[in-house]
Design an enzyme around this catalytic site. Structure first.
Site, PDB file in Angstrom:
ATOM      1  N   ASP A  69      68.170  -3.929  72.952  1.00 11.61           N
ATOM      2  CA  ASP A  69      67.795  -5.223  72.378  1.00 11.61           C
ATOM      3  C   ASP A  69      68.608  -6.391  72.930  1.00 11.61           C
ATOM      4  OD1 ASP A  69      70.103  -4.271  71.141  1.00 11.61           O
ATOM      5  OD2 ASP A  69      69.175  -4.012  69.188  1.00 11.61           O
ATOM      6  N   ASN A 138      70.995  -1.293  56.789  1.00  7.28           N
ATOM      7  CA  ASN A 138      69.654  -1.169  56.201  1.00  7.28           C
ATOM      8  C   ASN A 138      68.822  -0.102  56.909  1.00  7.28           C
ATOM      9  OD1 ASN A 138      69.106  -2.352  58.618  1.00  7.28           O
ATOM     10  ND2 ASN A 138      68.155  -4.204  57.811  1.00  7.28           N
ATOM     11  N   HIS A 140      68.262   0.043  60.203  1.00  3.10           N
ATOM     12  CA  HIS A 140      67.579  -0.381  61.441  1.00  3.10           C
ATOM     13  C   HIS A 140      68.140   0.335  62.668  1.00  3.10           C
ATOM     14  CE1 HIS A 140      70.427  -4.105  62.128  1.00  3.10           C
ATOM     15  NE2 HIS A 140      70.859  -3.085  62.818  1.00  3.10           N
ATOM     16  N   GLU A 145      63.747  -3.562  61.962  1.00  2.00           N
ATOM     17  CA  GLU A 145      64.161  -3.667  60.568  1.00  2.00           C
ATOM     18  C   GLU A 145      63.226  -2.838  59.676  1.00  2.00           C
ATOM     19  OE1 GLU A 145      66.979  -4.922  60.313  1.00  2.00           O
ATOM     20  OE2 GLU A 145      67.153  -7.057  60.770  1.00  2.00           O
TER      21      GLU A 145
HETATM   22  C1  F6R Z   1      72.706  -2.831  68.937  1.00  2.00           C
HETATM   23  C2  F6R Z   1      71.694  -2.311  68.032  1.00  2.00           C
HETATM   24  C3  F6R Z   1      71.919  -2.262  66.555  1.00  2.00           C
HETATM   25  C4  F6R Z   1      73.286  -1.684  66.172  1.00  2.00           C
HETATM   26  C5  F6R Z   1      73.463  -1.638  64.661  1.00  2.00           C
HETATM   27  C6  F6R Z   1      74.850  -1.140  64.261  1.00  2.00           C
HETATM   28  O1  F6R Z   1      72.261  -2.827  70.266  1.00  2.00           O
HETATM   29  O2  F6R Z   1      70.655  -1.940  68.476  1.00  2.00           O
HETATM   30  O3  F6R Z   1      70.896  -1.515  65.956  1.00  2.00           O
HETATM   31  O4  F6R Z   1      73.412  -0.393  66.715  1.00  2.00           O
HETATM   32  O5  F6R Z   1      73.264  -2.905  64.119  1.00  2.00           O
HETATM   33  O6  F6R Z   1      75.803  -2.030  64.712  1.00  2.00           O
HETATM   34  P1  F6R Z   1      77.370  -1.723  64.596  1.00  2.00           P
HETATM   35  O7  F6R Z   1      77.664  -0.623  65.557  1.00  2.00           O
HETATM   36  O8  F6R Z   1      78.028  -3.012  65.015  1.00  2.00           O
HETATM   37  O9  F6R Z   1      77.624  -1.325  63.181  1.00  2.00           O
END
Ligand code: F6R
Length: 239
Positions: A69, A138, A140, A145
């Site tokens: 992303d 959540n 995701h 989401e």
């Molecule tokens: C990042 C991504 C997100 C993160 C998720 C957890 O490229 O795709 O889905 O993996 O938000 O983020 P952290 O590791 O910062 O808790």
């Protein structure tokens, strides 16, 4: 238990294990295709990969990477962009050919064309051998989401307010956190041959429980991994 869970001691062990899995793919495949994530969780994994590259144990020369992303509206040079993160934590330190690095362009004039081009690029060299994932509080994965279709392809996603709040720790203020991102779809992610979900820290215990033991539902995007033949979790949480 529906999904395989590898329990490790701490973040160090989690990152070592994840780096080992990446190294295996790099050694096994003549042209490895990796799916990569950003965020707090995989930082140390990248650090360990850079160390192993420096020791001459691995090379990224023939590796192709696809990042999950990117925020809409942030330039690659913006220190909050995921492109910048990847350069800082991995790409600038290793011998990857920059032409083999794919991260959706959050500044593209036509975002849906950019999403289609990203899908086509995966189709051309795929399947992705190994997809690294983190998970949001959540549930995701990528920026898919809750409520996102399991069939979704790379698309423009609206960030939940809770996600913007959580991610604001990387920015100067919540106002700077973009409201949209380009993300690989859940359908796209599920086409990877092997998927490793990294879940680090007690604050994710509740969502991890739902992902591993709960219903497979679009309300918990990562629960889809229960239906993948080769997806598993590495975590330092007791579950
Ligand atoms: C990042 C991504 C997100 C993160 C998720 C957890 O490229 O795709 O889905 O993996 O938000 O983020 P952290 O590791 O910062 O808790």
């Amino acid at each position: 238990m529906k999904m395989k869970v590898i329990k490790v001691e701490d973040n160090n062990a989690l990152s070592t294990k994840a780096a080992n899995i990446v190294c295996e793919v790099l050694k096994k495949e003549s042209r490895p295709v990796l799916g990569l994530a950003t965020g707090s969780t995989p930082k140390k994994m990248y650090e360990f990969l850079v160390e192993r590259y420096r020791k001459g144990e691995i090379s990224f020369k023939d590796t192709i990477t696809f990042n999950l992303d990117e925020y809409v509206g942030l330039a690659p040079t913006d220190s909050f962009s995921y492109r910048y993160y990847m350069e800082k934590h991995l790409f600038q330190h290793v011998d990857i050919n920059k032409e083999n690095v794919y991260i959706p362009d959050g500044l593209a004039k036509d975002l849906s064309k950019e999403c289609e081009a990203f899908e086509r690029a995966i189709d051309k060299v795929g399947p992705i051998h190994l997809q690294i994932l983190g998970v949001g509080l959540n549930g995701h994965i990528g920026f898919n989401e809750p409520g996102t279709s399991f069939k979704s392809r790379t698309h423009v996603a609206k960030l939940e307010e809770s996600t913007r709040q959580v991610n604001s720790r990387f920015f100067n203020s919540i106002d700077e956190v973009p409201k949209e991102a380009l993300t690989m779809g859940i359908g796209t992610i599920m086409e990877a041959e092997e998927i490793v979900l990294l879940v680090q820290g007690e604050h994710k215990a509740e969502i991890l429980e739902k992902i591993v033991y709960g219903d497979v539902t679009e309300e918990v995007p990562a629960s889809v991994l229960q239906t993948h033949p080769n997806a598993y979790v590495i975590t330092d949480i007791d579950i």
